[in-house]
Motif scaffolding. Structure first.
Motif, PDB file in Angstrom:
ATOM      1  N   VAL A   1       9.609  -2.156   3.963  1.00  0.00           N
ATOM      2  CA  VAL A   1       8.725  -2.472   2.678  1.00  0.00           C
ATOM      3  C   VAL A   1       8.354  -0.943   2.001  1.00  0.00           C
ATOM      4  N   THR A   2       7.931  -0.303   3.072  1.00  0.00           N
ATOM      5  CA  THR A   2       7.700   1.085   2.428  1.00  0.00           C
ATOM      6  C   THR A   2       8.871   1.657   1.717  1.00  0.00           C
ATOM      7  N   ALA A   3      10.021   1.551   2.293  1.00  0.00           N
ATOM      8  CA  ALA A   3      11.091   2.073   1.528  1.00  0.00           C
ATOM      9  C   ALA A   3      11.350   1.494   0.286  1.00  0.00           C
ATOM     10  N   ALA A   4      11.104   0.255   0.092  1.00  0.00           N
ATOM     11  CA  ALA A   4      11.286  -0.490  -0.726  1.00  0.00           C
ATOM     12  C   ALA A   4      10.236  -0.173  -2.186  1.00  0.00           C
ATOM     13  N   VAL A   5       9.122   0.304  -1.856  1.00  0.00           N
ATOM     14  CA  VAL A   5       8.023   0.477  -2.696  1.00  0.00           C
ATOM     15  C   VAL A   5       8.195   2.120  -3.117  1.00  0.00           C
ATOM     16  N   THR A   6       8.970   2.785  -2.319  1.00  0.00           N
ATOM     17  CA  THR A   6       8.671   4.446  -2.687  1.00  0.00           C
ATOM     18  C   THR A   6       9.971   4.787  -3.387  1.00  0.00           C
ATOM     19  N   ARG A   7      10.790   3.539  -3.556  1.00  0.00           N
ATOM     20  CA  ARG A   7      12.303   4.037  -3.980  1.00  0.00           C
ATOM     21  C   ARG A   7      12.498   3.688  -5.552  1.00  0.00           C
ATOM     22  N   ASP A   8      13.293   4.042  -6.326  1.00  0.00           N
ATOM     23  CA  ASP A   8      13.509   3.268  -7.638  1.00  0.00           C
ATOM     24  C   ASP A   8      12.438   2.760  -8.375  1.00  0.00           C
ATOM     25  N   PRO A   9      11.803   3.650  -9.204  1.00  0.00           N
ATOM     26  CA  PRO A   9      10.360   3.273  -9.738  1.00  0.00           C
ATOM     27  C   PRO A   9      10.549   2.049 -10.951  1.00  0.00           C
ATOM     28  N   VAL A  10       9.813   1.143 -10.910  1.00  0.00           N
ATOM     29  CA  VAL A  10       9.981   0.172 -12.155  1.00  0.00           C
ATOM     30  C   VAL A  10       8.698   0.000 -12.825  1.00  0.00           C
ATOM     31  N   ASP A  11       8.776  -0.850 -13.993  1.00  0.00           N
ATOM     32  CA  ASP A  11       7.659  -0.540 -14.891  1.00  0.00           C
ATOM     33  C   ASP A  11       6.415  -1.657 -14.343  1.00  0.00           C
ATOM     34  N   LEU A  12       6.798  -2.827 -13.799  1.00  0.00           N
ATOM     35  CA  LEU A  12       5.889  -4.043 -13.609  1.00  0.00           C
ATOM     36  C   LEU A  12       5.708  -4.149 -11.906  1.00  0.00           C
ATOM     37  N   ILE A  13       4.414  -4.490 -11.794  1.00  0.00           N
ATOM     38  CA  ILE A  13       4.139  -4.685 -10.459  1.00  0.00           C
ATOM     39  C   ILE A  13       4.699  -6.233 -10.227  1.00  0.00           C
ATOM     40  N   GLU A  14       5.304  -6.850 -11.102  1.00  0.00           N
ATOM     41  CA  GLU A  14       6.014  -8.286 -10.704  1.00  0.00           C
ATOM     42  C   GLU A  14       6.946  -7.928 -10.222  1.00  0.00           C
ATOM     43  N   THR A  15       7.772  -6.914 -10.691  1.00  0.00           N
ATOM     44  CA  THR A  15       9.170  -6.570 -10.162  1.00  0.00           C
ATOM     45  C   THR A  15       9.265  -6.143  -8.926  1.00  0.00           C
ATOM     46  N   LEU A  16       8.163  -5.246  -8.522  1.00  0.00           N
ATOM     47  CA  LEU A  16       8.038  -4.632  -7.312  1.00  0.00           C
ATOM     48  C   LEU A  16       7.512  -5.651  -6.191  1.00  0.00           C
ATOM     49  N   ALA A  17       6.565  -6.839  -6.549  1.00  0.00           N
ATOM     50  CA  ALA A  17       6.382  -7.711  -5.610  1.00  0.00           C
ATOM     51  C   ALA A  17       7.706  -8.501  -5.373  1.00  0.00           C
ATOM     52  N   GLU A  18       8.439  -8.983  -6.370  1.00  0.00           N
ATOM     53  CA  GLU A  18       9.665  -9.486  -6.167  1.00  0.00           C
ATOM     54  C   GLU A  18      10.639  -8.807  -4.881  1.00  0.00           C
ATOM     55  N   ARG A  19      10.776  -7.453  -5.391  1.00  0.00           N
ATOM     56  CA  ARG A  19      11.594  -6.831  -4.464  1.00  0.00           C
ATOM     57  C   ARG A  19      11.122  -6.567  -2.806  1.00  0.00           C
ATOM     58  N   VAL A  20       9.794  -6.527  -2.651  1.00  0.00           N
ATOM     59  CA  VAL A  20       9.203  -6.610  -1.437  1.00  0.00           C
ATOM     60  C   VAL A  20       9.387  -7.910  -0.931  1.00  0.00           C
ATOM     61  N   ALA A  21       9.134  -9.279  -1.641  1.00  0.00           N
ATOM     62  CA  ALA A  21       9.540 -10.398  -1.091  1.00  0.00           C
ATOM     63  C   ALA A  21      10.951 -10.585  -0.524  1.00  0.00           C
TER      64      ALA A  21
END
Length: 135
Positions: free
Chosen positions: A65-85
């Motif tokens: 999860v940490t790796a998923a948050v620290t890589r490839d910037p996105v604009d929205l926390i919606e996109t980030l949350a989907e990635r983590v899920a």
């Protein structure tokens, strides 16, 4: 086959540094994001065997999860949350994942304590972008 009994495994307050946001300064300077995870898991097999191989290794998951948050910037926390899920659901024992993304330093011109987004995704949910109009 699921027995219908799903337990909840939570890991709360995972601090990560990422470069997500709509504004240039967010992508350039980065900021802290805090992730809360709650996973639907049948823990009976692990309880019976007392073997880590029979459950979700939350230590390993936190690293992913940490790796998923620290890589490839996105604009929205919606996109980030989907990635983590999506990362959480890679483990076939996870029936569903509830992910909360905290953005405590969001660029808001007011006093506030936190901005959060919580999503819940199930193993059999349709993947993002595969809905109506995408054939």
């Amino acid at each position: 086959m699921s027995s219908g009994a799903t337990d909840e495994l939570s890991v709360l307050g995972i601090e990560c540094f990422g470069h997500h946001g709509v504004f240039d300064h967010e992508k350039r300077d980065g900021q802290v994001f805090v992730i809360d995870l709650t996973l639907g898991v049948n823990t009976r097999p692990a309880a019976a065997s007392d073997d880590l191989r029979d459950t979700v290794d939350y230590g390993s998951l936190v690293g992913q999860v940490t790796a998923a948050v620290t890589r490839d910037p996105v604009d929205l926390i919606e996109t980030l949350a989907e990635r983590v899920a999506g990362v959480c659901l890679l483990d076939s024992r996870v029936e569903w994942a509830r992910v909360t993304v905290h953005k405590p330093d969001a660029p808001i011109e007011a006093r506030f304590s936190d901005v959060t987004l919580t999503i819940t995704r199930h193993r059999h949910d349709e993947p993002a972008g595969q809905g109506e109009g995408h054939r």
